[in-house]
Design a protein around this motif. Structure first.
Motif, PDB file in Angstrom:
ATOM      1  N   GLU A  95      -2.486   0.311   0.663  1.00 46.70           N
ATOM      2  CA  GLU A  95      -2.584  -0.841   1.563  1.00 46.70           C
ATOM      3  C   GLU A  95      -2.748  -2.134   0.772  1.00 46.70           C
ATOM      4  O   GLU A  95      -2.193  -3.179   1.157  1.00 46.70           O
ATOM      5  CB  GLU A  95      -3.760  -0.645   2.519  1.00 46.70           C
ATOM      6  CG  GLU A  95      -3.541   0.473   3.543  1.00 46.70           C
ATOM      7  CD  GLU A  95      -4.795   0.786   4.340  1.00 46.70           C
ATOM      8  OE1 GLU A  95      -5.864   0.203   4.018  1.00 46.70           O
ATOM      9  OE2 GLU A  95      -4.716   1.607   5.265  1.00 46.70           O
ATOM     10  N   GLN A  96      -3.508  -2.071  -0.330  1.00 44.94           N
ATOM     11  CA  GLN A  96      -3.665  -3.250  -1.177  1.00 44.94           C
ATOM     12  C   GLN A  96      -2.325  -3.694  -1.761  1.00 44.94           C
ATOM     13  O   GLN A  96      -2.034  -4.892  -1.846  1.00 44.94           O
ATOM     14  CB  GLN A  96      -4.655  -2.961  -2.311  1.00 44.94           C
ATOM     15  CG  GLN A  96      -6.089  -2.749  -1.853  1.00 44.94           C
ATOM     16  CD  GLN A  96      -6.641  -3.958  -1.131  1.00 44.94           C
ATOM     17  OE1 GLN A  96      -6.703  -5.056  -1.678  1.00 44.94           O
ATOM     18  NE2 GLN A  96      -7.037  -3.759   0.120  1.00 44.94           N
ATOM     19  N   GLU A  97      -1.497  -2.738  -2.158  1.00 45.87           N
ATOM     20  CA  GLU A  97      -0.183  -3.077  -2.693  1.00 45.87           C
ATOM     21  C   GLU A  97       0.697  -3.740  -1.642  1.00 45.87           C
ATOM     22  O   GLU A  97       1.531  -4.588  -1.970  1.00 45.87           O
ATOM     23  CB  GLU A  97       0.519  -1.827  -3.236  1.00 45.87           C
ATOM     24  CG  GLU A  97      -0.056  -1.306  -4.532  1.00 45.87           C
ATOM     25  CD  GLU A  97       0.870  -0.314  -5.204  1.00 45.87           C
ATOM     26  OE1 GLU A  97       1.994  -0.706  -5.576  1.00 45.87           O
ATOM     27  OE2 GLU A  97       0.478   0.854  -5.345  1.00 45.87           O
ATOM     28  N   SER A  98       0.498  -3.366  -0.391  1.00 43.46           N
ATOM     29  CA  SER A  98       1.325  -3.946   0.670  1.00 43.46           C
ATOM     30  C   SER A  98       1.010  -5.414   0.913  1.00 43.46           C
ATOM     31  O   SER A  98       1.773  -6.121   1.577  1.00 43.46           O
ATOM     32  CB  SER A  98       1.148  -3.158   1.975  1.00 43.46           C
ATOM     33  OG  SER A  98      -0.135  -3.382   2.538  1.00 43.46           O
ATOM     34  N   THR A  99      -0.119  -5.894   0.372  1.00 46.56           N
ATOM     35  CA  THR A  99      -0.484  -7.307   0.524  1.00 46.56           C
ATOM     36  C   THR A  99      -0.598  -8.037  -0.807  1.00 46.56           C
ATOM     37  O   THR A  99      -0.588  -9.270  -0.833  1.00 46.56           O
ATOM     38  CB  THR A  99      -1.833  -7.444   1.262  1.00 46.56           C
ATOM     39  OG1 THR A  99      -2.853  -6.755   0.529  1.00 46.56           O
ATOM     40  CG2 THR A  99      -1.741  -6.841   2.666  1.00 46.56           C
ATOM     41  N   SER A 100      -0.706  -7.280  -1.927  1.00 46.87           N
ATOM     42  CA  SER A 100      -0.967  -7.901  -3.224  1.00 46.87           C
ATOM     43  C   SER A 100       0.201  -7.855  -4.187  1.00 46.87           C
ATOM     44  O   SER A 100       0.110  -8.408  -5.290  1.00 46.87           O
ATOM     45  CB  SER A 100      -2.172  -7.219  -3.897  1.00 46.87           C
ATOM     46  OG  SER A 100      -3.321  -7.301  -3.086  1.00 46.87           O
ATOM     47  N   ALA A 101       1.287  -7.185  -3.814  1.00 42.80           N
ATOM     48  CA  ALA A 101       2.408  -7.055  -4.744  1.00 42.80           C
ATOM     49  C   ALA A 101       2.970  -8.422  -5.114  1.00 42.80           C
ATOM     50  O   ALA A 101       2.920  -9.381  -4.332  1.00 42.80           O
ATOM     51  CB  ALA A 101       3.509  -6.185  -4.133  1.00 42.80           C
ATOM     52  N   ALA A 102       3.519  -8.504  -6.311  1.00 40.87           N
ATOM     53  CA  ALA A 102       3.991  -9.789  -6.833  1.00 40.87           C
ATOM     54  C   ALA A 102       5.194 -10.330  -6.064  1.00 40.87           C
ATOM     55  O   ALA A 102       5.378 -11.543  -5.979  1.00 40.87           O
ATOM     56  CB  ALA A 102       4.342  -9.638  -8.309  1.00 40.87           C
ATOM     57  N   PHE A 103       6.002  -9.430  -5.496  1.00 37.65           N
ATOM     58  CA  PHE A 103       7.231  -9.856  -4.834  1.00 37.65           C
ATOM     59  C   PHE A 103       7.272  -9.374  -3.389  1.00 37.65           C
ATOM     60  O   PHE A 103       6.780  -8.292  -3.075  1.00 37.65           O
ATOM     61  CB  PHE A 103       8.457  -9.331  -5.593  1.00 37.65           C
ATOM     62  CG  PHE A 103       8.506  -9.783  -7.027  1.00 37.65           C
ATOM     63  CD1 PHE A 103       8.838 -11.095  -7.342  1.00 37.65           C
ATOM     64  CD2 PHE A 103       8.200  -8.901  -8.062  1.00 37.65           C
ATOM     65  CE1 PHE A 103       8.875 -11.525  -8.664  1.00 37.65           C
ATOM     66  CE2 PHE A 103       8.239  -9.323  -9.383  1.00 37.65           C
ATOM     67  CZ  PHE A 103       8.571 -10.636  -9.682  1.00 37.65           C
ATOM     68  N   GLU A 104       7.906 -10.181  -2.554  1.00 37.68           N
ATOM     69  CA  GLU A 104       7.952  -9.895  -1.119  1.00 37.68           C
ATOM     70  C   GLU A 104       8.626  -8.560  -0.829  1.00 37.68           C
ATOM     71  O   GLU A 104       8.159  -7.782   0.018  1.00 37.68           O
ATOM     72  CB  GLU A 104       8.677 -11.025  -0.391  1.00 37.68           C
ATOM     73  CG  GLU A 104       8.854 -10.800   1.111  1.00 37.68           C
ATOM     74  CD  GLU A 104       7.529 -10.772   1.876  1.00 37.68           C
ATOM     75  OE1 GLU A 104       7.520 -10.237   2.986  1.00 37.68           O
ATOM     76  OE2 GLU A 104       6.522 -11.287   1.343  1.00 37.68           O
ATOM     77  N   PHE A 105       9.740  -8.268  -1.503  1.00 37.52           N
ATOM     78  CA  PHE A 105      10.451  -7.018  -1.211  1.00 37.52           C
ATOM     79  C   PHE A 105       9.576  -5.811  -1.537  1.00 37.52           C
ATOM     80  O   PHE A 105       9.662  -4.769  -0.864  1.00 37.52           O
ATOM     81  CB  PHE A 105      11.766  -6.948  -1.994  1.00 37.52           C
ATOM     82  CG  PHE A 105      11.623  -6.653  -3.454  1.00 37.52           C
ATOM     83  CD1 PHE A 105      11.582  -5.342  -3.926  1.00 37.52           C
ATOM     84  CD2 PHE A 105      11.530  -7.688  -4.373  1.00 37.52           C
ATOM     85  CE1 PHE A 105      11.436  -5.074  -5.268  1.00 37.52           C
ATOM     86  CE2 PHE A 105      11.395  -7.428  -5.732  1.00 37.52           C
ATOM     87  CZ  PHE A 105      11.342  -6.117  -6.177  1.00 37.52           C
ATOM     88  N   HIS A 106       8.717  -5.940  -2.554  1.00 36.43           N
ATOM     89  CA  HIS A 106       7.801  -4.865  -2.932  1.00 36.43           C
ATOM     90  C   HIS A 106       6.746  -4.683  -1.847  1.00 36.43           C
ATOM     91  O   HIS A 106       6.438  -3.564  -1.435  1.00 36.43           O
ATOM     92  CB  HIS A 106       7.152  -5.205  -4.273  1.00 36.43           C
ATOM     93  CG  HIS A 106       6.489  -4.033  -4.931  1.00 36.43           C
ATOM     94  ND1 HIS A 106       6.122  -4.039  -6.253  1.00 36.43           N
ATOM     95  CD2 HIS A 106       6.112  -2.819  -4.458  1.00 36.43           C
ATOM     96  CE1 HIS A 106       5.554  -2.885  -6.563  1.00 36.43           C
ATOM     97  NE2 HIS A 106       5.524  -2.131  -5.485  1.00 36.43           N
TER      98      HIS A 106
END
Length: 218
Positions: A95-106
């Motif tokens: 869930e953190q990756e879904s909000t913290s990833a560097a790029f929108e597509f990620h």
């Protein structure tokens, strides 16, 4: 209660860390798996040392030690991916990756593809880290598995890049270390990769599918 590296190591070796205890009686099987891998690694290293004079160097011993320690790190990190199919810890960090990833597509990929199908991705993550651990501890197919571990680690780097509780360099350092294992073919230092090249004719002579695979992978 305060901890220190010595007590933490002891609890890990005896299967009494929090991650172990949360698995109930399954912790005994997991601890047995760890000890089987570790003892096998030591046995493989000793056999290589005895049978192959070229392995009897400080360089090979040092690479073996670092490789095994990184394998133990992967094994310890694997523990909080349990129980299957989805642990609370893995759910949280995804869930953190879904909000913290560097790029929108990620971020969108994690939100729209991964999170709705965590019962599929949870076991994949668990078994990936188990493979990384086993490969590093045993020194088997280290180059191939190392490349996969680099890709996995870089995904974490970008996925948690914007998380204030994470230090991005942590993942870069791990990726760089795995890169060195690949470049140096670390499994050929007191590992199964060097034993296969010496004892298995197909691998030694690069014959057939098995010989081709282990020459590429290790």
């Amino acid at each position: 209660m305060p901890t220190n590296p010595f007590t933490d190591v002891w609890h890990f070796l005896t299967g009494t860390t929090g991650d172990y205890l949360r698995q109930g009686n399954w912790r005994y099987l997991i601890a047995a798996l760890f000890w089987a891998l570790l003892l096998a690694s030591i046995a493989i290293a000793v056999r290589n040392w005895r049978e192959n004079p070229s392995q009897r160097t400080g360089r090979h011993l040092g690479i073996w030690l670092v490789r095994v320690l990184i394998g133990i790190m992967w094994f310890q990190g694997m523990l909080w991916k349990l129980p299957l199919p989805v642990s609370d810890g893995l759910q949280y960090w995804t869930e953190q990756e879904s909000t913290s990833a560097a790029f929108e597509f990620h971020r969108m990929f994690m939100k729209d593809i991964v999170l709705p199908h965590m019962t599929i991705f949870g076991p994949i993550v668990f078994f990936a880290e188990l493979v990384f651990a086993g490969s590093m501890i045993l020194g088997l197919a280290v180059r191939l598995v190392g490349v996969l571990a680099i890709a996995y680690t870089l995904q974490l780097w970008l996925g948690l890049y914007g998380n204030s509780s994470e230090w991005p360099w942590t993942y870069i350092f791990l990726a760089l270390l795995m890169f060195l294992f690949v470049v140096e073919a670390a499994g050929r230092s007191l590992g199964l990769d060097t034993w296969l090249r010496r004892q298995v004719p197909a691998v030694r002579d690069r014959k057939g599918l098995i010989g081709w695979f282990f020459n590429i992978a290790g």
